[in-house]
Write a protein that holds these residues in place. Structure first.
Motif, PDB file in Angstrom:
ATOM      1  N   CYS A 143       0.812  -1.220   0.000  1.00  0.00           N
ATOM      2  CA  CYS A 143       0.000   0.000   0.000  1.00  0.00           C
ATOM      3  C   CYS A 143       0.843   1.267   0.000  1.00  0.00           C
ATOM      4  N   LEU A 144       2.107   1.137  -0.318  1.00  0.00           N
ATOM      5  CA  LEU A 144       2.988   2.304  -0.361  1.00  0.00           C
ATOM      6  C   LEU A 144       2.943   2.955  -1.737  1.00  0.00           C
ATOM      7  N   VAL A 145       3.108   4.262  -1.761  1.00  0.00           N
ATOM      8  CA  VAL A 145       3.225   4.988  -3.018  1.00  0.00           C
ATOM      9  C   VAL A 145       4.580   4.619  -3.619  1.00  0.00           C
ATOM     10  N   ARG A 146       4.568   4.330  -4.923  1.00  0.00           N
ATOM     11  CA  ARG A 146       5.788   3.939  -5.627  1.00  0.00           C
ATOM     12  C   ARG A 146       5.982   4.823  -6.852  1.00  0.00           C
ATOM     13  N   PHE A 147       7.241   4.916  -7.272  1.00  0.00           N
ATOM     14  CA  PHE A 147       7.579   5.639  -8.484  1.00  0.00           C
ATOM     15  C   PHE A 147       8.361   4.713  -9.387  1.00  0.00           C
ATOM     16  N   THR A 160       8.195   4.332  -1.505  1.00  0.00           N
ATOM     17  CA  THR A 160       8.415   5.465  -0.616  1.00  0.00           C
ATOM     18  C   THR A 160       7.888   5.087   0.770  1.00  0.00           C
ATOM     19  N   ARG A 161       8.110   5.954   1.716  1.00  0.00           N
ATOM     20  CA  ARG A 161       7.539   5.774   3.051  1.00  0.00           C
ATOM     21  C   ARG A 161       6.224   6.540   3.170  1.00  0.00           C
ATOM     22  N   VAL A 162       5.559   6.693   2.046  1.00  0.00           N
ATOM     23  CA  VAL A 162       4.251   7.345   1.990  1.00  0.00           C
ATOM     24  C   VAL A 162       3.226   6.261   1.677  1.00  0.00           C
ATOM     25  N   HIS A 163       2.199   6.175   2.511  1.00  0.00           N
ATOM     26  CA  HIS A 163       1.191   5.140   2.266  1.00  0.00           C
ATOM     27  C   HIS A 163      -0.087   5.724   1.677  1.00  0.00           C
ATOM     28  N   CYS A 164      -0.813   4.866   1.025  1.00  0.00           N
ATOM     29  CA  CYS A 164      -2.107   5.194   0.433  1.00  0.00           C
ATOM     30  C   CYS A 164      -3.015   5.807   1.497  1.00  0.00           C
ATOM     31  N   ARG A 165      -3.830   6.737   1.076  1.00  0.00           N
ATOM     32  CA  ARG A 165      -4.732   7.420   2.019  1.00  0.00           C
ATOM     33  C   ARG A 165      -5.717   6.475   2.680  1.00  0.00           C
ATOM     34  N   LEU A 166      -5.948   5.302   2.096  1.00  0.00           N
ATOM     35  CA  LEU A 166      -6.887   4.349   2.692  1.00  0.00           C
ATOM     36  C   LEU A 166      -6.228   3.399   3.697  1.00  0.00           C
ATOM     37  N   LEU A 167      -4.913   3.412   3.771  1.00  0.00           N
ATOM     38  CA  LEU A 167      -4.242   2.504   4.712  1.00  0.00           C
ATOM     39  C   LEU A 167      -4.401   3.013   6.138  1.00  0.00           C
TER      40      LEU A 167
END
Length: 154
Positions: A31-35, A46-53
């Motif tokens: 569920c992490l944002v990826r590039f 990234t260490r940024v997770h989806c808003r639904l997690l």
């Protein structure tokens, strides 16, 4: 004579929907944002997770409706698991697909859903929500190459 568990006797495609869903260890890594690196094609988490997690439980807060709210959410299926090279090495779906079996910390082995967190496999306490970013591209400031490595003691 003891019977072997379904994940040792069935392929991912042979599993029931309930068996399939129970393989999720609740790590939150998918569920992490990826590039994608435009030059190499490498997928970088990234260490940024989806808003639904839900960052405390490492589970989706709207699993049934996730595609409606996050259209680019990729639904993992027995038919696409081997093509998703960005899936974490520790992921049960990937491990089973690769013939590696479940790790000792997996809740189906340990009997405890907290074991994934105690083993240091989950992202609990290590990420921020994409809602905390001013712009989506700000997630590039949180690249996490280490999250591509095998996690846990196995």
């Amino acid at each position: 004579m003891a019977t072997r568990p379904y994940w040792e006797t069935k392929s991912l495609r042979q599993m029931t929907a309930a068996e399939w869903e129970s393989l999720c260890d609740g790590c939150g890594l998918c569920c992490l944002v990826r590039f994608e690196d435009e030059d190499t094609g490498e997928i970088i988490p990234t260490r940024v997770h989806c808003r639904l997690l839900d960052a405390k439980t490492c589970s989706c807060s709207n699993y049934a409706g996730r595609k409606k709210h996050v259209p680019d959410c990729i639904k993992l299926t027995p038919y696409n698991v081997e093509t998703l090279e960005w899936m974490p090495l520790s992921c049960a779906y990937r491990r089973i697909n690769e013939g590696r079996g479940l790790a000792d910390w997996h809740p189906l082995i340990s009997g405890d859903p907290e074991s994934v967190h105690r083993a240091g496999v989950s992202v609990r306490g290590q990420t921020i929500s994409e809602n905390a970013l001013a712009r989506p591209e700000d997630a590039t400031g949180y690249l996490a190459y280490d999250l591509m490595e095998e996690r846990g003691d196995d």
